[in-house]
Design an enzyme around this catalytic site. Structure first.
Site, PDB file in Angstrom:
ATOM      1  N   ASN A   9     -35.936  -3.620  25.198  1.00  0.00           N
ATOM      2  CA  ASN A   9     -35.203  -2.590  24.458  1.00  0.00           C
ATOM      3  C   ASN A   9     -34.078  -3.287  23.694  1.00  0.00           C
ATOM      4  OD1 ASN A   9     -33.750  -0.415  23.523  1.00  0.00           O
ATOM      5  ND2 ASN A   9     -32.957   0.197  25.531  1.00  0.00           N
ATOM      6  N   LYS A  11     -32.081  -2.080  21.635  1.00  0.00           N
ATOM      7  CA  LYS A  11     -30.960  -1.165  21.328  1.00  0.00           C
ATOM      8  C   LYS A  11     -30.573  -1.315  19.844  1.00  0.00           C
ATOM      9  CE  LYS A  11     -29.454  -1.645  26.057  1.00  0.00           C
ATOM     10  NZ  LYS A  11     -28.561  -1.098  27.054  1.00  0.00           N
ATOM     11  N   HIS A  95     -33.574   7.597  27.636  1.00  0.00           N
ATOM     12  CA  HIS A  95     -32.715   6.471  28.034  1.00  0.00           C
ATOM     13  C   HIS A  95     -31.330   7.033  28.376  1.00  0.00           C
ATOM     14  CE1 HIS A  95     -30.331   2.815  27.856  1.00  0.00           C
ATOM     15  NE2 HIS A  95     -31.462   2.141  28.003  1.00  0.00           N
ATOM     16  N   GLU A  97     -28.479   6.088  27.713  1.00  0.00           N
ATOM     17  CA  GLU A  97     -27.529   6.124  26.583  1.00  0.00           C
ATOM     18  C   GLU A  97     -27.768   7.360  25.727  1.00  0.00           C
ATOM     19  OE1 GLU A  97     -28.252   2.145  25.139  1.00  0.00           O
ATOM     20  OE2 GLU A  97     -27.362   1.361  26.978  1.00  0.00           O
ATOM     21  N   GLU A 167     -33.790   3.357  35.921  1.00  0.00           N
ATOM     22  CA  GLU A 167     -32.670   2.587  35.390  1.00  0.00           C
ATOM     23  C   GLU A 167     -31.359   3.158  35.911  1.00  0.00           C
ATOM     24  OE1 GLU A 167     -33.821   0.318  31.601  1.00  0.00           O
ATOM     25  OE2 GLU A 167     -32.984   2.231  31.018  1.00  0.00           O
ATOM     26  N   GLY A 173     -26.551  -2.945  31.403  1.00  0.00           N
ATOM     27  CA  GLY A 173     -25.604  -3.694  30.573  1.00  0.00           C
ATOM     28  C   GLY A 173     -24.355  -4.124  31.318  1.00  0.00           C
ATOM     29  N   SER A 212     -29.866  -4.729  33.946  1.00  0.00           N
ATOM     30  CA  SER A 212     -29.438  -6.120  34.096  1.00  0.00           C
ATOM     31  C   SER A 212     -30.514  -7.024  34.699  1.00  0.00           C
ATOM     32  CB  SER A 212     -28.136  -6.196  34.904  1.00  0.00           C
ATOM     33  OG  SER A 212     -27.103  -5.512  34.211  1.00  0.00           O
TER      34      SER A 212
END
Ligand code: PEP
Length: 256
Positions: A9, A11, A95, A97, A167, A173, A212
């Site tokens: 991904n 991003k 996701h 985010e 996730e 991150g 991560s």
């Protein structure tokens, strides 16, 4: 047997030059990761470029998001048929985010996942708890709620055909990875939830871990029985690291 997947991904990173270099690096190193599905998910504007660069290779292209609507007055959105024009076969939906920064609800994520399946593509459905939710003991309740919203109304083939990505939000991150045991516990629960709806789909559905993942921790995570690969953010932006993660998936156990 479940075939492992490693999805990168990207991003909101990259440009024409950087993307070309990254894809060249991945193609150069890829031979060390055979027998698994590998895909990259660039920003929508670069899907056409990356699809072109990967033409003729066995690396797939995914989108980071898509509209659940086919066409019309949805300024700024990109539809599934548009993505399909550029050989996109996978779409990340839900996701964290997008849930947190763009207020995507469980219902919207479910609509998108259904639309992706109906378009003949594979949704990568992300679920995961925040740190606060984990510390309050709510992990399984949260991820089950998120996954159930997507599974309701899907038939057995659709359940087996989607990909789920666990996730934990606190691991994305942050450099803080779930331990293989923490991840396995959640993966097993997610698989059991799908198996309740259809036993065969529960065995067949692929569940990725994301948060991560890097070249050092990938092998231990992928060795767990219910972890079928990874959704990789930061480490997918460096060809060597990404391929090292793919190689770890290729060398991991065979289950299912
Ligand atoms: C992600 O963006 O889905 C992700 C897991 O990011 P990272 O690997 O950087 O934690």
């Amino acid at each position: 047997m479940r075939r492992s997947i490693v999805a990168g991904n990207w991003k909101m990173n990259g440009n024409l030059e950087v993307n070309a270099e990254l894809i060249a690096g991945i193609l150069k190193e890829k031979s060390s990761a055979q027998g698994i599905e590998v895909l990259v998910c660039p920003p929508a504007i670069y899907v056409a470029q990356v699809s072109g660069l990967l033409e003729g290779s066995d690396i797939g292209v995914g989108a980071q998001n898509a509209s659940a609507f086919e066409s019309g007055a949805f300024t700024g959105e990109v539809s599934l048929p548009m993505l399909a024009d550029f050989a996109v076969r996978y779409v990340i939906v839900g996701h964290s985010e997008r849930r947190a920064l763009f207020a995507e609800s469980d219902g919207q994520v479910a609509e998108k996942a259904r639309a992706v399946l109906l378009a003949g593509m594979t949704p990568i459905v992300c679920v995961g708890e925040t740190l606060e939710e984990r510390e309050a003991g709510g992990t399984l309740e949260v991820v089950s709620r998120q996954l159930r919203a997507v599974c309701d109304g899907l038939d057995a083939d659709q359940l087996a055909g989607m990909v789920v990505a666990y996730e934990p939000v606190w691991a994305i991150g942050t450099g803080r990875t779930a331990t293989p045991e923490q991840a396995q516990e959640v993966h097993a629960a997610l698989r059991a939830l799908i198996a309740e709806a259809d036993g065969k789909a529960g065995l067949e559905v692929r569940i990725l871990y994301g948060g991560s993942v890097n070249a050092e921790n990938a092998a231990q995570l992928f060795d767990k029985p219910d972890i079928d690969g990874g959704l990789v953010g930061g480490a997918s932006l460096k060809a060597k690291d990404f391929i090292a993660i793919c190689s770890a998936a290729a060398g991991a156990k065979v289950t299912g």
